[in-house]
Design an enzyme around this catalytic site. Structure first.
Site, PDB file in Angstrom:
ATOM      1  N   HIS A   1      31.998  37.242  62.676  1.00 38.18           N
ATOM      2  CA  HIS A   1      31.538  38.514  63.248  1.00 38.18           C
ATOM      3  C   HIS A   1      32.599  39.596  63.069  1.00 38.18           C
ATOM      4  CE1 HIS A   1      29.725  41.021  66.604  1.00 38.18           C
ATOM      5  NE2 HIS A   1      30.971  41.474  66.569  1.00 38.18           N
ATOM      6  N   GLU A   2      33.831  39.269  63.407  1.00 33.04           N
ATOM      7  CA  GLU A   2      34.906  40.254  63.297  1.00 33.04           C
ATOM      8  C   GLU A   2      35.167  40.640  61.842  1.00 33.04           C
ATOM      9  OE1 GLU A   2      36.115  41.837  65.777  1.00 33.04           O
ATOM     10  OE2 GLU A   2      35.062  40.596  67.244  1.00 33.04           O
TER      11      GLU A   2
ATOM     12  N   HIS B   1      32.949  43.359  60.663  1.00 31.86           N
ATOM     13  CA  HIS B   1      33.523  44.685  60.937  1.00 31.86           C
ATOM     14  C   HIS B   1      34.643  45.023  59.944  1.00 31.86           C
ATOM     15  CE1 HIS B   1      31.265  45.035  64.600  1.00 31.86           C
ATOM     16  NE2 HIS B   1      31.903  44.055  65.222  1.00 31.86           N
TER      17      HIS B   1
ATOM     18  N   ASP C   1      29.526  46.318  70.486  1.00 32.09           N
ATOM     19  CA  ASP C   1      29.180  47.114  69.310  1.00 32.09           C
ATOM     20  C   ASP C   1      28.067  48.110  69.609  1.00 32.09           C
ATOM     21  OD1 ASP C   1      31.045  45.673  67.765  1.00 32.09           O
ATOM     22  OD2 ASP C   1      29.596  44.066  67.481  1.00 32.09           O
TER      23      ASP C   1
END
Length: 365
Positions: A58-59, A62, A161
């Site tokens: 997930h990170e 980004h 987010d």
């Protein structure tokens, strides 16, 4: 981030594990062993490790999205509450922030769908209801957890987010600072709602509510600070009236100045007025406890970052934050100390500007 251990590097970004995350793993392992022996402890630990691998993915969603806009990410840290990617800056163009914010939940959504396809249960969602059952299918639990992460992160509140998505959408119609303030207010409202629900359903929601409220407030303050300091030189926010010490001055002399003035730290300058370091109140106390009252301050001082008086204030404050320094030394063209910038005096500047926004400060030449 302090108390974190680097465990590897992925695509130029250092992955760190915070010590509290290791404590979480130990607690889960002990709880699993107490409930069902070594087999359940291993199953619980496997699920948590795989879940946090999904958090890392997930990170990096980004991170890779941010790289498209030239934004580097030196490191990402795993915490018990999730991951924190240390982006060099948050993109202020609404379209860019929207892409970066959506990239993380999109990764979790993709993982969840892929795992559901692997189970052959894209249309049968009943398997996803067993996320807390250690005896259920590991793949089903991971699929459910990723879908939950995708939805949870879209809550319109910082630091999720969804808060950044909301700000990006608002910023396309209003200024960035105003959009942040509005999104932060929405996030604080969400925090109140979560806290209220926590009183009647799950106490964990109360802790999440506190975290969300503080994060929303911090985000609003940070953006307000960046907006207020945009275009200003360091000279507009520095302290110019302060006491300094020579390198051969003793700790006892520094203590006398500490009592006589309202300063908490004192710059140490040589005969030419050049900064050598800074002696803090904590260093004075530590030296006195060791009987070092006659010790020269040059032996107990610390080094601090130095910036030019005409340098951009925004960049200086970022450096103050990232280096966690008690102050910045401000120098002129001859490298003589002409001022100090501390978190306290920056806060006072922000307070005055919030009360008197019409007050103009000198801008960079």
């Amino acid at each position: 981030m302090s108390w974190s251990i680097p465990i590897g590097t992925i695509a130029g970004t250092v992955v760190r594990v915070h010590l509290t995350f290791l404590i979480l793993l130990a607690w889960i392992g002990i709880a699993g062993y107490a409930a069902g022996g070594s087999a359940e402890a291993l199953a619980s630990l496997t699920f948590v490790v795989l879940l946090f691998a999904c958090v890392v993915a997930h990170e990096f969603g980004h991170i890779f999205a941010a790289r498209r806009y030239g934004i580097r990410t030196p490191d990402v840290t795993l915490l018990p509450i999730g991951g924190v990617a240390n982006l060099e800056r948050i993109p202020e163009k609404p379209s860019e922030e929207l892409v970066v914010a959506l990239a993380g939940p999109a990764v979790n959504l993709a993982i969840g769908i892929i795992l559901m396809l692997a189970m052959g249960s894209v249309t049968d969602l009943s398997h996803l209801a067993h996320i807390e059952n250690a005896g259920a299918s590991l793949v089903a639990r991971l699929a459910a957890a990723n879908l939950f992460l995708a939805v949870f992160n879209m809550i319109p509140a910082f630091p999720m987010d969804g808060g950044r998505v909301l700000r990006a959408l608002l910023a396309s119609r209003m200024g960035y600072a105003r959009a942040t303030a509005t999104a932060a207010s929405v996030g604080q409202g969400v925090a109140y709602l979560l806290g209220f629900l926590g009183l009647f359903f799950n106490p964990l929601l109360i802790f999440i509510a506190i975290f969300v409220y503080l994060a929303a407030t911090a985000e609003a303050q940070d953006v307000a600070l960046r907006d207020a300091t945009r275009g200003l030189p360091v000279a507009s926010a520095m302290i110019t009236k302060f006491e300094s010490l020579l390198p051969n001055a003793t700790v006892d002399r520094a203590v006398d100045e500490l009592i006589r003035t309202s300063q908490k730290e004192f710059p140490v300058v040589d005969g030419a007025g050049r900064l050598r370091g800074l002696i803090t109140r904590e260093a004075m106390v530590a030296a006195l406890r060791e009987g070092g009252g006659t010790t020269p301050v040059i032996e107990v001082m610390i080094e601090i970052p130095v910036v030019h008086c005409r340098a951009p204030l925004q960049a200086a404050l970022q450096r103050l934050r990232t280096e966690q320094a008690p102050a910045l030394g401000v120098v002129d063209d001859d490298e003589r100390l002409v001022g100090l910038v501390t978190p306290e005096n920056v806060g006072e500047m922000m307070l005055i500007r919030s009360v008197r926004p019409e007050r103009q400060l000198p801008r960079a030449a």
